[in-house]
Structures are given as structure tokens and as C-alpha cells.
Design a protein around this motif. Sequence first.
Motif, PDB file in Angstrom:
ATOM      1  N   VAL A  15       0.811  -1.218   0.000  1.00 20.01           N
ATOM      2  CA  VAL A  15       0.000   0.000   0.000  1.00 20.01           C
ATOM      3  C   VAL A  15       0.843   1.267   0.000  1.00 20.01           C
ATOM      4  O   VAL A  15       0.304   2.369  -0.106  1.00 20.01           O
ATOM      5  CB  VAL A  15      -0.978   0.016   1.196  1.00 20.01           C
ATOM      6  CG1 VAL A  15      -1.956  -1.141   1.082  1.00 20.01           C
ATOM      7  CG2 VAL A  15      -0.224  -0.035   2.526  1.00 20.01           C
ATOM      8  N   GLY A  16       2.155   1.135   0.121  1.00 15.63           N
ATOM      9  CA  GLY A  16       3.016   2.297   0.023  1.00 15.63           C
ATOM     10  C   GLY A  16       3.038   3.124   1.290  1.00 15.63           C
ATOM     11  O   GLY A  16       2.132   3.067   2.130  1.00 15.63           O
ATOM     12  N   ALA A  17       4.102   3.904   1.436  1.00 21.67           N
ATOM     13  CA  ALA A  17       4.265   4.718   2.639  1.00 21.67           C
ATOM     14  C   ALA A  17       3.315   5.915   2.651  1.00 21.67           C
ATOM     15  O   ALA A  17       2.881   6.358   3.704  1.00 21.67           O
ATOM     16  CB  ALA A  17       5.715   5.190   2.737  1.00 21.67           C
ATOM     17  N   ARG A  18       2.999   6.437   1.485  1.00 22.28           N
ATOM     18  CA  ARG A  18       2.080   7.588   1.395  1.00 22.28           C
ATOM     19  C   ARG A  18       0.952   7.231   0.442  1.00 22.28           C
ATOM     20  O   ARG A  18       1.157   7.087  -0.751  1.00 22.28           O
ATOM     21  CB  ARG A  18       2.812   8.829   0.886  1.00 22.28           C
ATOM     22  CG  ARG A  18       3.926   9.311   1.787  1.00 22.28           C
ATOM     23  CD  ARG A  18       4.498  10.623   1.260  1.00 22.28           C
ATOM     24  NE  ARG A  18       5.614  11.087   2.057  1.00 22.28           N
ATOM     25  CZ  ARG A  18       6.881  10.799   1.809  1.00 22.28           C
ATOM     26  NH1 ARG A  18       7.176  10.035   0.764  1.00 22.28           N
ATOM     27  NH2 ARG A  18       7.848  11.261   2.566  1.00 22.28           N
ATOM     28  N   MET A  19      -0.240   7.095   0.993  1.00 22.26           N
ATOM     29  CA  MET A  19      -1.395   6.758   0.162  1.00 22.26           C
ATOM     30  C   MET A  19      -2.512   7.761   0.455  1.00 22.26           C
ATOM     31  O   MET A  19      -3.055   7.795   1.567  1.00 22.26           O
ATOM     32  CB  MET A  19      -1.869   5.328   0.465  1.00 22.26           C
ATOM     33  CG  MET A  19      -3.122   4.936  -0.288  1.00 22.26           C
ATOM     34  SD  MET A  19      -3.566   3.195  -0.054  1.00 22.26           S
ATOM     35  CE  MET A  19      -2.519   2.430  -1.273  1.00 22.26           C
TER      36      MET A  19
ATOM     37  N   ALA B  66      -8.635   2.339  -1.155  1.00 21.59           N
ATOM     38  CA  ALA B  66      -7.744   1.227  -1.499  1.00 21.59           C
ATOM     39  C   ALA B  66      -8.179  -0.049  -0.791  1.00 21.59           C
ATOM     40  O   ALA B  66      -8.201  -1.130  -1.385  1.00 21.59           O
ATOM     41  CB  ALA B  66      -6.307   1.576  -1.134  1.00 21.59           C
ATOM     42  N   ALA B  67      -8.501   0.057   0.491  1.00 17.55           N
ATOM     43  CA  ALA B  67      -8.958  -1.109   1.242  1.00 17.55           C
ATOM     44  C   ALA B  67     -10.279  -1.629   0.686  1.00 17.55           C
ATOM     45  O   ALA B  67     -10.474  -2.839   0.520  1.00 17.55           O
ATOM     46  CB  ALA B  67      -9.099  -0.761   2.717  1.00 17.55           C
TER      47      ALA B  67
ATOM     48  N   PHE C 240       1.916  -7.003 -15.060  1.00 23.27           N
ATOM     49  CA  PHE C 240       2.836  -6.066 -14.425  1.00 23.27           C
ATOM     50  C   PHE C 240       2.130  -5.295 -13.308  1.00 23.27           C
ATOM     51  O   PHE C 240       0.962  -4.916 -13.445  1.00 23.27           O
ATOM     52  CB  PHE C 240       3.401  -5.082 -15.447  1.00 23.27           C
ATOM     53  CG  PHE C 240       4.223  -5.741 -16.533  1.00 23.27           C
ATOM     54  CD1 PHE C 240       5.094  -6.778 -16.233  1.00 23.27           C
ATOM     55  CD2 PHE C 240       4.121  -5.324 -17.856  1.00 23.27           C
ATOM     56  CE1 PHE C 240       5.860  -7.379 -17.226  1.00 23.27           C
ATOM     57  CE2 PHE C 240       4.888  -5.914 -18.850  1.00 23.27           C
ATOM     58  CZ  PHE C 240       5.756  -6.947 -18.530  1.00 23.27           C
ATOM     59  N   THR C 241       2.869  -5.008 -12.224  1.00 29.75           N
ATOM     60  CA  THR C 241       2.259  -4.352 -11.057  1.00 29.75           C
ATOM     61  C   THR C 241       2.962  -3.063 -10.642  1.00 29.75           C
ATOM     62  O   THR C 241       2.445  -2.342  -9.778  1.00 29.75           O
ATOM     63  CB  THR C 241       2.263  -5.300  -9.843  1.00 29.75           C
ATOM     64  OG1 THR C 241       3.626  -5.625  -9.490  1.00 29.75           O
ATOM     65  CG2 THR C 241       1.493  -6.580 -10.143  1.00 29.75           C
ATOM     66  N   TRP C 242       4.129  -2.772 -11.208  1.00 27.29           N
ATOM     67  CA  TRP C 242       4.886  -1.599 -10.746  1.00 27.29           C
ATOM     68  C   TRP C 242       5.616  -0.950 -11.916  1.00 27.29           C
ATOM     69  O   TRP C 242       6.111  -1.664 -12.783  1.00 27.29           O
ATOM     70  CB  TRP C 242       5.909  -2.039  -9.685  1.00 27.29           C
ATOM     71  CG  TRP C 242       6.654  -0.898  -9.076  1.00 27.29           C
ATOM     72  CD1 TRP C 242       6.305  -0.159  -7.976  1.00 27.29           C
ATOM     73  CD2 TRP C 242       7.893  -0.336  -9.545  1.00 27.29           C
ATOM     74  NE1 TRP C 242       7.237   0.805  -7.744  1.00 27.29           N
ATOM     75  CE2 TRP C 242       8.228   0.728  -8.684  1.00 27.29           C
ATOM     76  CE3 TRP C 242       8.741  -0.650 -10.617  1.00 27.29           C
ATOM     77  CZ2 TRP C 242       9.371   1.489  -8.866  1.00 27.29           C
ATOM     78  CZ3 TRP C 242       9.891   0.116 -10.809  1.00 27.29           C
ATOM     79  CH2 TRP C 242      10.197   1.164  -9.932  1.00 27.29           C
TER      80      TRP C 242
ATOM     81  N   GLY D 292      -4.655   2.153  -8.022  1.00 29.24           N
ATOM     82  CA  GLY D 292      -5.159   2.891  -6.869  1.00 29.24           C
ATOM     83  C   GLY D 292      -4.250   4.079  -6.611  1.00 29.24           C
ATOM     84  O   GLY D 292      -3.720   4.693  -7.534  1.00 29.24           O
ATOM     85  N   SER D 293      -4.028   4.393  -5.341  1.00 30.66           N
ATOM     86  CA  SER D 293      -3.162   5.521  -5.007  1.00 30.66           C
ATOM     87  C   SER D 293      -1.809   5.068  -4.476  1.00 30.66           C
ATOM     88  O   SER D 293      -1.009   5.891  -4.051  1.00 30.66           O
ATOM     89  CB  SER D 293      -3.853   6.431  -3.983  1.00 30.66           C
ATOM     90  OG  SER D 293      -4.336   5.678  -2.881  1.00 30.66           O
TER      91      SER D 293
END
Length: 313
Positions: free
Chosen positions: A110-114, A120-121, A269-271, A299-300
Motif C-alpha cells: 500500500v506504500g508509505a504515502r497513500m 484502497a482497502a 505487471f504491477t509496478w 489505486g493511489s
Amino acid sequence: MNQAYSSPRRRHSPAKGITALIFGILYAAFLLLHNLLPTRMGIALIIESVLPWTGIFLALVLLMFLIRFSWLSAIGFLVPALVWTGMFGPALLPNEDSGDPDLTVATHNVGARMPQPTAAAQNIVDRDPDIVTIQELESLSGKIIHKELDSSFEHSQVVDTIGVWSKWPMSEPEEVDLGLQWPRAFATTISTDHGDIRFYAVHMPSVRPGHESMRNAALRRLATTVETDGAEHVIIAGDFNTAATDNNMKTLVPPLQDTREEARGGFGFTWPAQFPVTRLDHVLYRGFDATSDEVLERGSSDHRAVLAGLDLK
């Protein structure tokens, strides 16, 4: 007396198309021997992470073939085309719908800054997975996602920045030693309607070109741990910070299998999420058949989520 003149007959050079032939053979050799790429300065890391994209060189060889049409240029195109298709073509075959799977697994970094953690959840919850693993829960957005998933799943286990949520009961988490100073993986046994499943939630160390030794060592440690796990049904899901085409992934696949490779339907692909060029997030397994593997819409986060369907053998 007038002398008749005739235009000289055009001669076909036997070397016509030699450039396309040489270029094509070299590209085919590169594909077959990419595991020999030097690791210095992250050369192997960068190239192997985007290896399917090197198919763009086929377009260049095809252009040479069309310009210098000859049997040499034809060979120069066909040889690498067959190699590339043999390596990556099966992934592009369409997925065959086999009905509802025995269970579905979702994974998302989910990344450090979302900026939109609740959305997203909910994006994952709406897909109704049976098991969810989330990475990078330490941020404020991660804590919000943690709370949202707690309200949707009866059972959960969280170790440091990694969490697992399940519709079924889980055993106490067992930290997996990846040789790091902080927890980045744990195992739990999930008592599903289909029997016990050994589930590993992982988040491999991040990598930068020329600095992937820590990640590679963690992959080897995980492979050793899973190899000694006697469970019949095993799932390992999370952010591996490793592409399936990375030579270091061979410590895990095989003997494990990757849902994307078996389910097919594209490269998945995801990133990075805005325009994915590689797949860092995986669902690996043994004792199952993969029925589906879907990359969810952007998502974000800087990663896209993966949702995989599995049938027990």
C-alpha cells in the motif's frame, strides 16, 4: 550501324540481409543467456526486470527484414521471434475460465504515502477475497487500511509492517528469518474449509541498481525455509521486489509455481502503478492449481494489487 544497349542485370548479393541476421542471432543469444549478465552496477537487475519489453528489438529486426528482404534477413527475424515466443508467449495466452476457485488470495503493497487509504482497502474488500496480505502498514494510511480490513475480516495477524486477514482462523504468526534487522516475513497456518494451508506473508528488501545483495540473500533464506516446510498446501504472497524474469527468482520458482505463469492472460505487471513495466508482487504456491491471476486497477499506491484464484489438488 546502331548498337543496341541493354541495362545491366541486377545482381543479388549473397550478403543481402546479413545485418538483420547478425542482429537477430545476437538478440536470440541474449535472451537465452541473459542469466550470464553481469551484476555489476545493477545491469542484470535492470535488464531482467524488463526482459519481456526487449521484444521491441524484434520490431527493429522485422523492419530490417522488410527493407532488405532476403532469406538471411528472414532467418534473422524468425530465430529471435521463436525464442521470444517460447519464453514469453505462453503468458499471453488467454485465461480459461474454470469457475469459482476454492479460495482467492489478494496481496498489495500500500506504500508509505497513500492519499486514499479507505478506497484502497475497499477496492480489495469489494472483490471478496478469502485471504489478504498487505505490506507497509507502518504509515498513517496503512493504519487506516488496517482498521478497514479489521472490520471486514474476522481473523487477522500483523507483524511489524506486514499483515494477513482471513475468513478462516489462523495460528499465531511465526517470524521468518530473512537475515534482516527487522521482520519482513512471517508464516501462519490457516484452517480453511478445505483443510490447513501454510501461508507466508513476505515483503522482500527494496533494491537499487548495484545494491541487491540483501534482497538476494533474503530470497535464498525464504527458499530454504519453505523447502523444509513439510506442509502439503503452501502459499507465499507479497511484494518480492523481484521480477519473475530475474535470475534470483529461480531460488523459489521452481520448485514453487507462480499464479501468473499458470493462469496466463498477460504479463500482469504491477509496478509502477501509473504505467507498470515489471511485476514485483507475486502469489507463489505448491499443492494447488492456479485458476486466475488478476491485477487490479490503479489505486493511489505505487504498486497495483494482485488477486489470484487457487484450487486445491
